[in-house]
Design a protein around this motif. Structure first.
Motif, PDB file in Angstrom:
ATOM      1  N   GLY A  50       0.842  -1.202   0.000  1.00 46.19           N
ATOM      2  CA  GLY A  50       0.000   0.000   0.000  1.00 46.19           C
ATOM      3  C   GLY A  50       0.869   1.240   0.000  1.00 46.19           C
ATOM      4  O   GLY A  50       2.085   1.171  -0.165  1.00 46.19           O
ATOM      5  N   GLY A  51       0.235   2.372   0.228  1.00 46.71           N
ATOM      6  CA  GLY A  51       0.963   3.636   0.315  1.00 46.71           C
ATOM      7  C   GLY A  51       1.470   3.852   1.720  1.00 46.71           C
ATOM      8  O   GLY A  51       1.401   2.950   2.568  1.00 46.71           O
ATOM      9  N   LYS A  52       1.958   5.059   1.997  1.00 48.56           N
ATOM     10  CA  LYS A  52       2.576   5.285   3.306  1.00 48.56           C
ATOM     11  C   LYS A  52       1.562   5.195   4.446  1.00 48.56           C
ATOM     12  O   LYS A  52       1.921   4.935   5.587  1.00 48.56           O
ATOM     13  CB  LYS A  52       3.315   6.621   3.350  1.00 48.56           C
ATOM     14  N   GLU A  53       0.286   5.365   4.113  1.00 47.93           N
ATOM     15  CA  GLU A  53      -0.746   5.270   5.156  1.00 47.93           C
ATOM     16  C   GLU A  53      -0.818   3.862   5.743  1.00 47.93           C
ATOM     17  O   GLU A  53      -1.238   3.680   6.873  1.00 47.93           O
ATOM     18  CB  GLU A  53      -2.109   5.740   4.627  1.00 47.93           C
ATOM     19  N   LEU A  54      -0.346   2.881   4.978  1.00 51.47           N
ATOM     20  CA  LEU A  54      -0.356   1.500   5.488  1.00 51.47           C
ATOM     21  C   LEU A  54       0.536   1.389   6.723  1.00 51.47           C
ATOM     22  O   LEU A  54       0.212   0.676   7.675  1.00 51.47           O
ATOM     23  CB  LEU A  54       0.110   0.522   4.394  1.00 51.47           C
ATOM     24  N   ALA A  55       1.636   2.147   6.730  1.00 54.09           N
ATOM     25  CA  ALA A  55       2.540   2.119   7.880  1.00 54.09           C
ATOM     26  C   ALA A  55       1.840   2.604   9.135  1.00 54.09           C
ATOM     27  O   ALA A  55       2.005   2.049  10.221  1.00 54.09           O
ATOM     28  CB  ALA A  55       3.774   2.966   7.595  1.00 54.09           C
ATOM     29  N   PHE A  56       1.033   3.645   8.975  1.00 57.95           N
ATOM     30  CA  PHE A  56       0.312   4.179  10.150  1.00 57.95           C
ATOM     31  C   PHE A  56      -0.707   3.159  10.659  1.00 57.95           C
ATOM     32  O   PHE A  56      -0.884   2.983  11.856  1.00 57.95           O
ATOM     33  CB  PHE A  56      -0.395   5.486   9.783  1.00 57.95           C
ATOM     34  N   GLU A  57      -1.337   2.516   9.715  1.00 54.48           N
ATOM     35  CA  GLU A  57      -2.337   1.522  10.089  1.00 54.48           C
ATOM     36  C   GLU A  57      -1.690   0.374  10.867  1.00 54.48           C
ATOM     37  O   GLU A  57      -2.224  -0.089  11.871  1.00 54.48           O
ATOM     38  CB  GLU A  57      -3.010   0.995   8.823  1.00 54.48           C
ATOM     39  N   LEU A  58      -0.504  -0.024  10.389  1.00 51.57           N
ATOM     40  CA  LEU A  58       0.208  -1.110  11.075  1.00 51.57           C
ATOM     41  C   LEU A  58       0.631  -0.679  12.472  1.00 51.57           C
ATOM     42  O   LEU A  58       0.574  -1.459  13.429  1.00 51.57           O
ATOM     43  CB  LEU A  58       1.452  -1.524  10.268  1.00 51.57           C
ATOM     44  N   GLU A  59       1.035   0.569  12.566  1.00 52.12           N
ATOM     45  CA  GLU A  59       1.461   1.096  13.861  1.00 52.12           C
ATOM     46  C   GLU A  59       0.283   1.046  14.838  1.00 52.12           C
ATOM     47  O   GLU A  59       0.438   0.666  15.989  1.00 52.12           O
ATOM     48  CB  GLU A  59       1.957   2.547  13.685  1.00 52.12           C
ATOM     49  N   ALA A  60      -0.890   1.406  14.350  1.00 48.80           N
ATOM     50  CA  ALA A  60      -2.070   1.458  15.215  1.00 48.80           C
ATOM     51  C   ALA A  60      -2.619   0.072  15.512  1.00 48.80           C
ATOM     52  O   ALA A  60      -3.029  -0.225  16.636  1.00 48.80           O
ATOM     53  CB  ALA A  60      -3.141   2.322  14.552  1.00 48.80           C
TER      54      ALA A  60
END
Lengths: 254, 441
Positions: free
Chosen positions: A231-241
């Motif tokens: 995915g895009g960089k937002e996937l990283a935030f989702e994983l973090e959360a």
């Protein structure tokens, strides 16, 4: 133009144990890719296999770099072609100074490109500029390679090497692990300064922390030897959360 | 073949020996009796168990004859620093006044042994007698019985030598089948400071000769000595050497033993810390290739309290070379607060190279700090990958790591000119090993 890196159905094992179980990945010039995933998913194996680590046997698939299959060529030729691996655990080499090591590596790269070796005086000039990037003075060059370096110093030294060797493809293996916030800032600053339209990064990390500083274009999740989501960089935030469990279906081993 | 040497002794005693003073002849007579009784060491002798010296014992070496002429230009590649640095040169076992450089330095008395024996230095008789009283190996006995020349160096109390003095032992081409027995005596006065370099050089690359040396070093209270021993005999030669160090209180002794030559090379280094506050730092670096046998035996006697010893020996062995390291540390009951650390490491660069390594700690005091560690192995594959991943070819990476292994010890030599020459020698050795390996492929 062929992609900078093109991995098709890559399978690799240590001894009899399969680690990578069919990885497909395309990295184009100018891109920053992040590879995230739980511990033991094969993230480090992937970047080490790309750079030719002898501990891994390629059992299937292919790795093409700049349009050339590099699966069978030794690590030094991969490096000379423009691949750089920033180690998770940089190796200590007592008895060899940083200056000697860096110049040796730099000149091997030049030789491989049919250029003359650079003499020590000119090399010092070149170094001076690169040292600024990692906020170091020249005294670090007189120390033995990584010997007695702190965790942060070792990672900075990796970035310094990268700055000198100017790879086309830099693989950063958990470069954020064991870094305090200051060292993390310096490392990220170095990476960002070296970013160009004709080179690319693959950043392996367990946490999203590094990606606050090095913004990825594409984020992949590797689990049990396969890329299971991109995915895009937002996937990283989702994983973090949310952690990895919602993707892998199994609680993460810690 | 001890009879051969007993006969040599008889001939020498009947011949030139007649001109030597009585005390000297009687020391020689005592020594040959010791040798007659002991003979050469055999495989059952614990101290020689891993060191098969049969080829040396079987051969019959005759005394070195008249020397092939040697000029300063032949010698220059083996010297350090400036040409006017003090040096005493023995060519084929005999003092060479032409090649020696013996400037007058305040407090320093240096001369070749034969001339001191003749002129009758008051202390020499007792110093040599004392030394032969504790002869450690049959080879040392043979040296005492047959030795004709060597060096006597004395530095007076509170004298400081600014430059190292080099004791050079050269064997010329065409000396096949000959033996020399150099005898060295170094006596450093209280608080005096000296750097001594001791070199063994084979000028012909293939000469099959034998050097059998005994060296005594004495440090008076508060003395400071850096002693560098460089053994670069021909690779067909034999070398047996004993270095015996005795230290008084608060003295500091630092030794660097470098061995690269010899078909069979054995060095026994015995350091006796005989006064509290004495310190001995012993570094060793040895190379073996082909069928070379390189043996280092060290013994450190902690005889008094509050002494410190620090020992690091490293070996680099390839082809079918065989290394032996034996490190004894003996701590007497009285020697409380002893601080002793021994490390020995060997790099085996081929499947057929081997090392026999044995630390031996005998500790009879209870309040001491003694450690030892030994590692044997090949180059670290991870370090190799680290270097190759930076574009450095694998063979260069191997060479660099081998060099790095050696450099850790080499860097302990404080005299820069010596370090530079040995550095070049090591690079040359590693490069020639690589070329040979390439040719063999």
């Amino acid at each position: 133009m062929a992609p900078l890196l093109e991995i098709i159905d890559l399978r690799a094992s240590v001894g009899d144990k399969p680690i990578l179980k069919g990885v497909d990945l395309v990295v184009n010039r100018g891109e920053v890719h992040a590879i995230m995933g739980p511990n033991g998913s094969g993230k480090s194996t992937l970047v080490q296999a790309i750079s030719g680590h002898p501990a891994y046997t390629i059992t299937g698939g292919s790795i093409r770099f700049d349009g050339v299959d590099i699966g069978e060529i030794p690590p030094e030729e991969r490096a000379q072609a423009g691949i750089f691996l920033a180690f998770q655990y940089p190796v200590e080499i007592p008895g060899v100074t940083n200056a000697y090591f860096l110049r040796a590596a730099y000149n091997e790269m030049r030789k491989a490109r049919g250029l003359e070796e650079m003499d020590p005086i000119d090399f010092i000039d070149l170094l001076e500029e690169k040292l600024k990037l990692v906020e170091w003075g020249p005294e670090i060059m007189r120390r033995a390679v990584n010997a007695g370096f702190s965790g942060g110093e070792k990672k900075r030294n990796e970035i310094l090497q990268m700055a000198v060797l100017e790879p086309k493809l830099a693989l950063l293996d958990e470069t954020d692990s064991g870094l305090d916030i200051d060292a993390l800032r310096i490392v990220a600053k170095g990476v960002n300064a070296l970013k160009r339209p004709d080179n690319a990064y693959v950043v392996v990390t367990h946490y999203q922390r590094l990606l606050d500083h090095i913004i990825p274009d594409i984020v992949h999740v590797l689990a049990d030897g396969q890329l299971i989501k991109t995915g895009g960089k937002e996937l990283a935030f989702e994983l973090e959360a949310r952690g990895y469990e919602w993707l892998t279906g199994t609680p993460e081993r810690v | 073949m001890i009879e051969h040497y007993l006969r040599e002794y008889e001939v020498a005693a009947a011949d030139g020996g007649a001109t030597a003073p009585g005390w000297f002849r009687s020391l020689q007579a005592d020594a040959i009796e010791l040798f007659r009784a002991s003979g050469f060491p055999g495989p059952k002798d614990e101290e020689w168990r891993f060191t098969p010296i049969a080829p040396l014992v079987r051969a019959t070496f005759r005394p070195a004859g008249s020397a092939t002429p040697v000029g300063l230009t032949d010698l220059e590649p083996f010297l350090f620093g400036r040409l006017d640095w003090p040096r005493l040169v023995l060519v084929d076992g005999r003092f060479s006044p032409e090649l020696s450089q013996l400037p007058s330095i305040a407090g320093l008395a240096i001369a070749n042994l034969a001339s001191v024996v003749k002129s009758g230095d008051g202390d020499l008789a007792s110093d040599l007698a004392e030394a032969s009283g504790r002869t450690v190996t049959p080879f040392a006995s043979l040296n005492a019985a047959l030795g004709m020349d060597g060096t006597v160096l004395r530095l007076a109390s509170d004298s400081v030598m600014e430059e190292p003095v080099h004791l050079v032992h050269v064997t010329t081409p065409g000396s096949d089948g000959t033996v020399t027995h150099p005898r060295l005596l170094v006596v450093i006065g209280e608080r005096a400071r000296a750097q001594v370099i001791e070199s063994y050089v084979g000028l012909g690359s293939e000469g099959c000769y034998w050097t059998n040396v005994v060296c005594d070093v004495r440090l008076s209270r508060g003395a400071w000595v850096e002693h560098t021993r460089i053994q670069r005999e021909s690779e067909s030669a034999y070398h047996t050497g004993v270095t015996e160090i005795r230290q008084e209180a608060d003295s500091h002794y630092r030794s660097f033993s470098f061995a690269i030559g010899g078909a069979i090379a054995r060095h026994d280094l015995r350091s006796r810390l005989g006064g509290s506050g004495a310190e001995a730092l012993l570094y060793g670096l040895y190379f073996g290739r082909g069928d070379q046998l390189v043996d280092n035996h060290t013994t450190i006697f902690h005889d008094q309290p509050d002494c410190r010893s620090w020992e690091v020996y490293k070996g680099i062995l390839t082809d079918r070379a065989h290394g032996v390291f034996n490190g004894k540390i003996i701590v007497q009951p009285i020697a409380q607060k002893t601080d002793a650390k021994q490390t020995n490491r060997a790099l085996l660069l081929s499947d057929t190279a081997k090392i026999d390594t044995k630390p031996q700690l005998e500790i009879f005091a209870d309040d001491v700090k003694c450690t030892h560690g030994a590692t044997v192995g090949n180059l670290d594959p991870l370090a190799r990958f680290y270097l190759t991943s930076r574009g450095i070819p694998d063979r260069v990476a191997g060479e660099l790591l081998t060099y790095a292994f050696a450099a850790e010890v080499l860097n302990e030599i404080s005299a820069e000119p010596v370090r530079t020459v040995l550095d070049r020698l090591i690079h040359g050795r590693l490069a020639s090993d690589r070329l040979e390996a390439h040719d063999a492929r």
